[in-house]
Motif scaffolding. Sequence first.
Motif, short mmCIF file in Angstrom:
data_model
loop_
_atom_site.label_atom_id
_atom_site.label_comp_id
_atom_site.label_asym_id
_atom_site.label_seq_id
_atom_site.Cartn_x
_atom_site.Cartn_y
_atom_site.Cartn_z
N ARG A 80 51.12 -60.32 -20.45
CA ARG A 80 52.00 -59.16 -20.35
C ARG A 80 52.43 -59.03 -18.89
O ARG A 80 51.71 -58.53 -18.05
N GLY A 81 53.62 -59.55 -18.59
CA GLY A 81 54.08 -59.58 -17.22
C GLY A 81 54.82 -58.32 -16.81
O GLY A 81 55.57 -57.74 -17.60
N ALA A 82 54.62 -57.91 -15.54
CA ALA A 82 55.43 -56.82 -15.00
C ALA A 82 56.89 -57.24 -14.94
O ALA A 82 57.79 -56.40 -15.06
N ARG A 83 57.11 -58.54 -14.78
CA ARG A 83 58.47 -59.10 -14.82
C ARG A 83 58.44 -60.37 -15.64
O ARG A 83 57.42 -61.05 -15.72
N ARG A 84 59.60 -60.67 -16.23
CA ARG A 84 59.76 -61.90 -17.01
C ARG A 84 60.99 -62.62 -16.49
O ARG A 84 62.07 -62.04 -16.39
N VAL A 85 60.80 -63.89 -16.18
CA VAL A 85 61.85 -64.66 -15.52
C VAL A 85 62.03 -66.01 -16.21
O VAL A 85 61.05 -66.70 -16.51
N ILE A 86 63.29 -66.38 -16.44
CA ILE A 86 63.64 -67.73 -16.87
C ILE A 86 64.30 -68.41 -15.67
O ILE A 86 65.29 -67.93 -15.14
N ASP A 87 63.74 -69.53 -15.28
CA ASP A 87 64.18 -70.29 -14.12
C ASP A 87 64.82 -71.57 -14.65
O ASP A 87 64.13 -72.47 -15.10
N VAL A 88 66.17 -71.63 -14.65
CA VAL A 88 66.86 -72.76 -15.26
C VAL A 88 67.48 -73.65 -14.19
O VAL A 88 68.17 -73.16 -13.30
N SER A 89 67.21 -74.94 -14.26
CA SER A 89 67.80 -75.89 -13.32
C SER A 89 68.59 -76.93 -14.09
O SER A 89 68.23 -77.29 -15.23
N GLY A 90 69.68 -77.42 -13.50
CA GLY A 90 70.49 -78.42 -14.17
C GLY A 90 71.64 -78.86 -13.31
O GLY A 90 71.92 -78.29 -12.26
N ASP A 91 72.35 -79.92 -13.78
CA ASP A 91 73.44 -80.47 -12.99
C ASP A 91 74.79 -80.43 -13.71
O ASP A 91 75.72 -81.13 -13.32
N GLY A 92 74.89 -79.58 -14.75
CA GLY A 92 76.16 -79.49 -15.45
C GLY A 92 76.35 -78.16 -16.14
O GLY A 92 75.44 -77.34 -16.23
#
Length: 286
Positions: free
Chosen positions: A156-168
Amino acid sequence: MRRSRLYGAVGGGLCAALCAAYALVAYAAPHPRFADLSPSAIPVDVELVLAVDISYSMDPDEQALQREGYIQALTSREFLTAIREGGHGKIAVTYVEWAGPSTQHVVMPWRLIDGPEAADAVAAEIARQPTRRASRTSISGALKFARTLFDTSGYRGARRVIDVSGDGANNSGPLVVPTRDAIVAEGITINGLPILLKRLNYATMDIEDLDIYYEDCVIGGPGAFVIPIRERDKFIEATRQKLILEIAGRQPEAKVIPASADKPRVSCTIGEKIWRERWGEGMDFR
């Protein structure tokens, strides 16, 4: 949705920015509607999904560099300091590789990091997994898949983050902006690490200004930011900076460009348009 575009700089101001971040308490975003609210869920400062592009436009050298960047960042002294300075002193992280709309693979399920030993174990688990590649680039598919991982994370996070990396840009699956907006509406932050290491190759449907595309079309939510990577020797440093700022609940030193989502600087459907022009109208972008 009105927001500011944040262009992160990797360089000499890193230490000052990070030291300031450590001294501040991370803010809490609203709980997403589908968070893991089970009584047994472990409270953490951040639930972080690392969503990594493995489409064919990423050559093997780039893939190796991308993975090594995360391995080095997750075990860095600065990253561990950021965790220690949090309210709970621990985070939860999962590592996902993605390509087309039906290609998402959990390389490492949710793991708790609360110190050097746990960080080393996480890095080793990621490192020993085989690399793979797949066709197409569905950022929207990656975001939708990543969102579901919060449902039963066990944390149960105080914050929720999606960290997306890509080249297109998004070129298959649902449209990226409605997907992004629906996820952000649940209180989840999406940050971006666009990779701009190669010359444009129109055979793989590369686009100019991928960093601006990420800023206008992909990121969103409380404190969202983009850190572009333009040089190979900056990859590890940029990845470390992004992870530290995500854990600390901070934005990078940036120039803030006022903008409205109603007037994006690039077309958020450019990837889908290029695909249709090249392969016809048969693709489903719902």
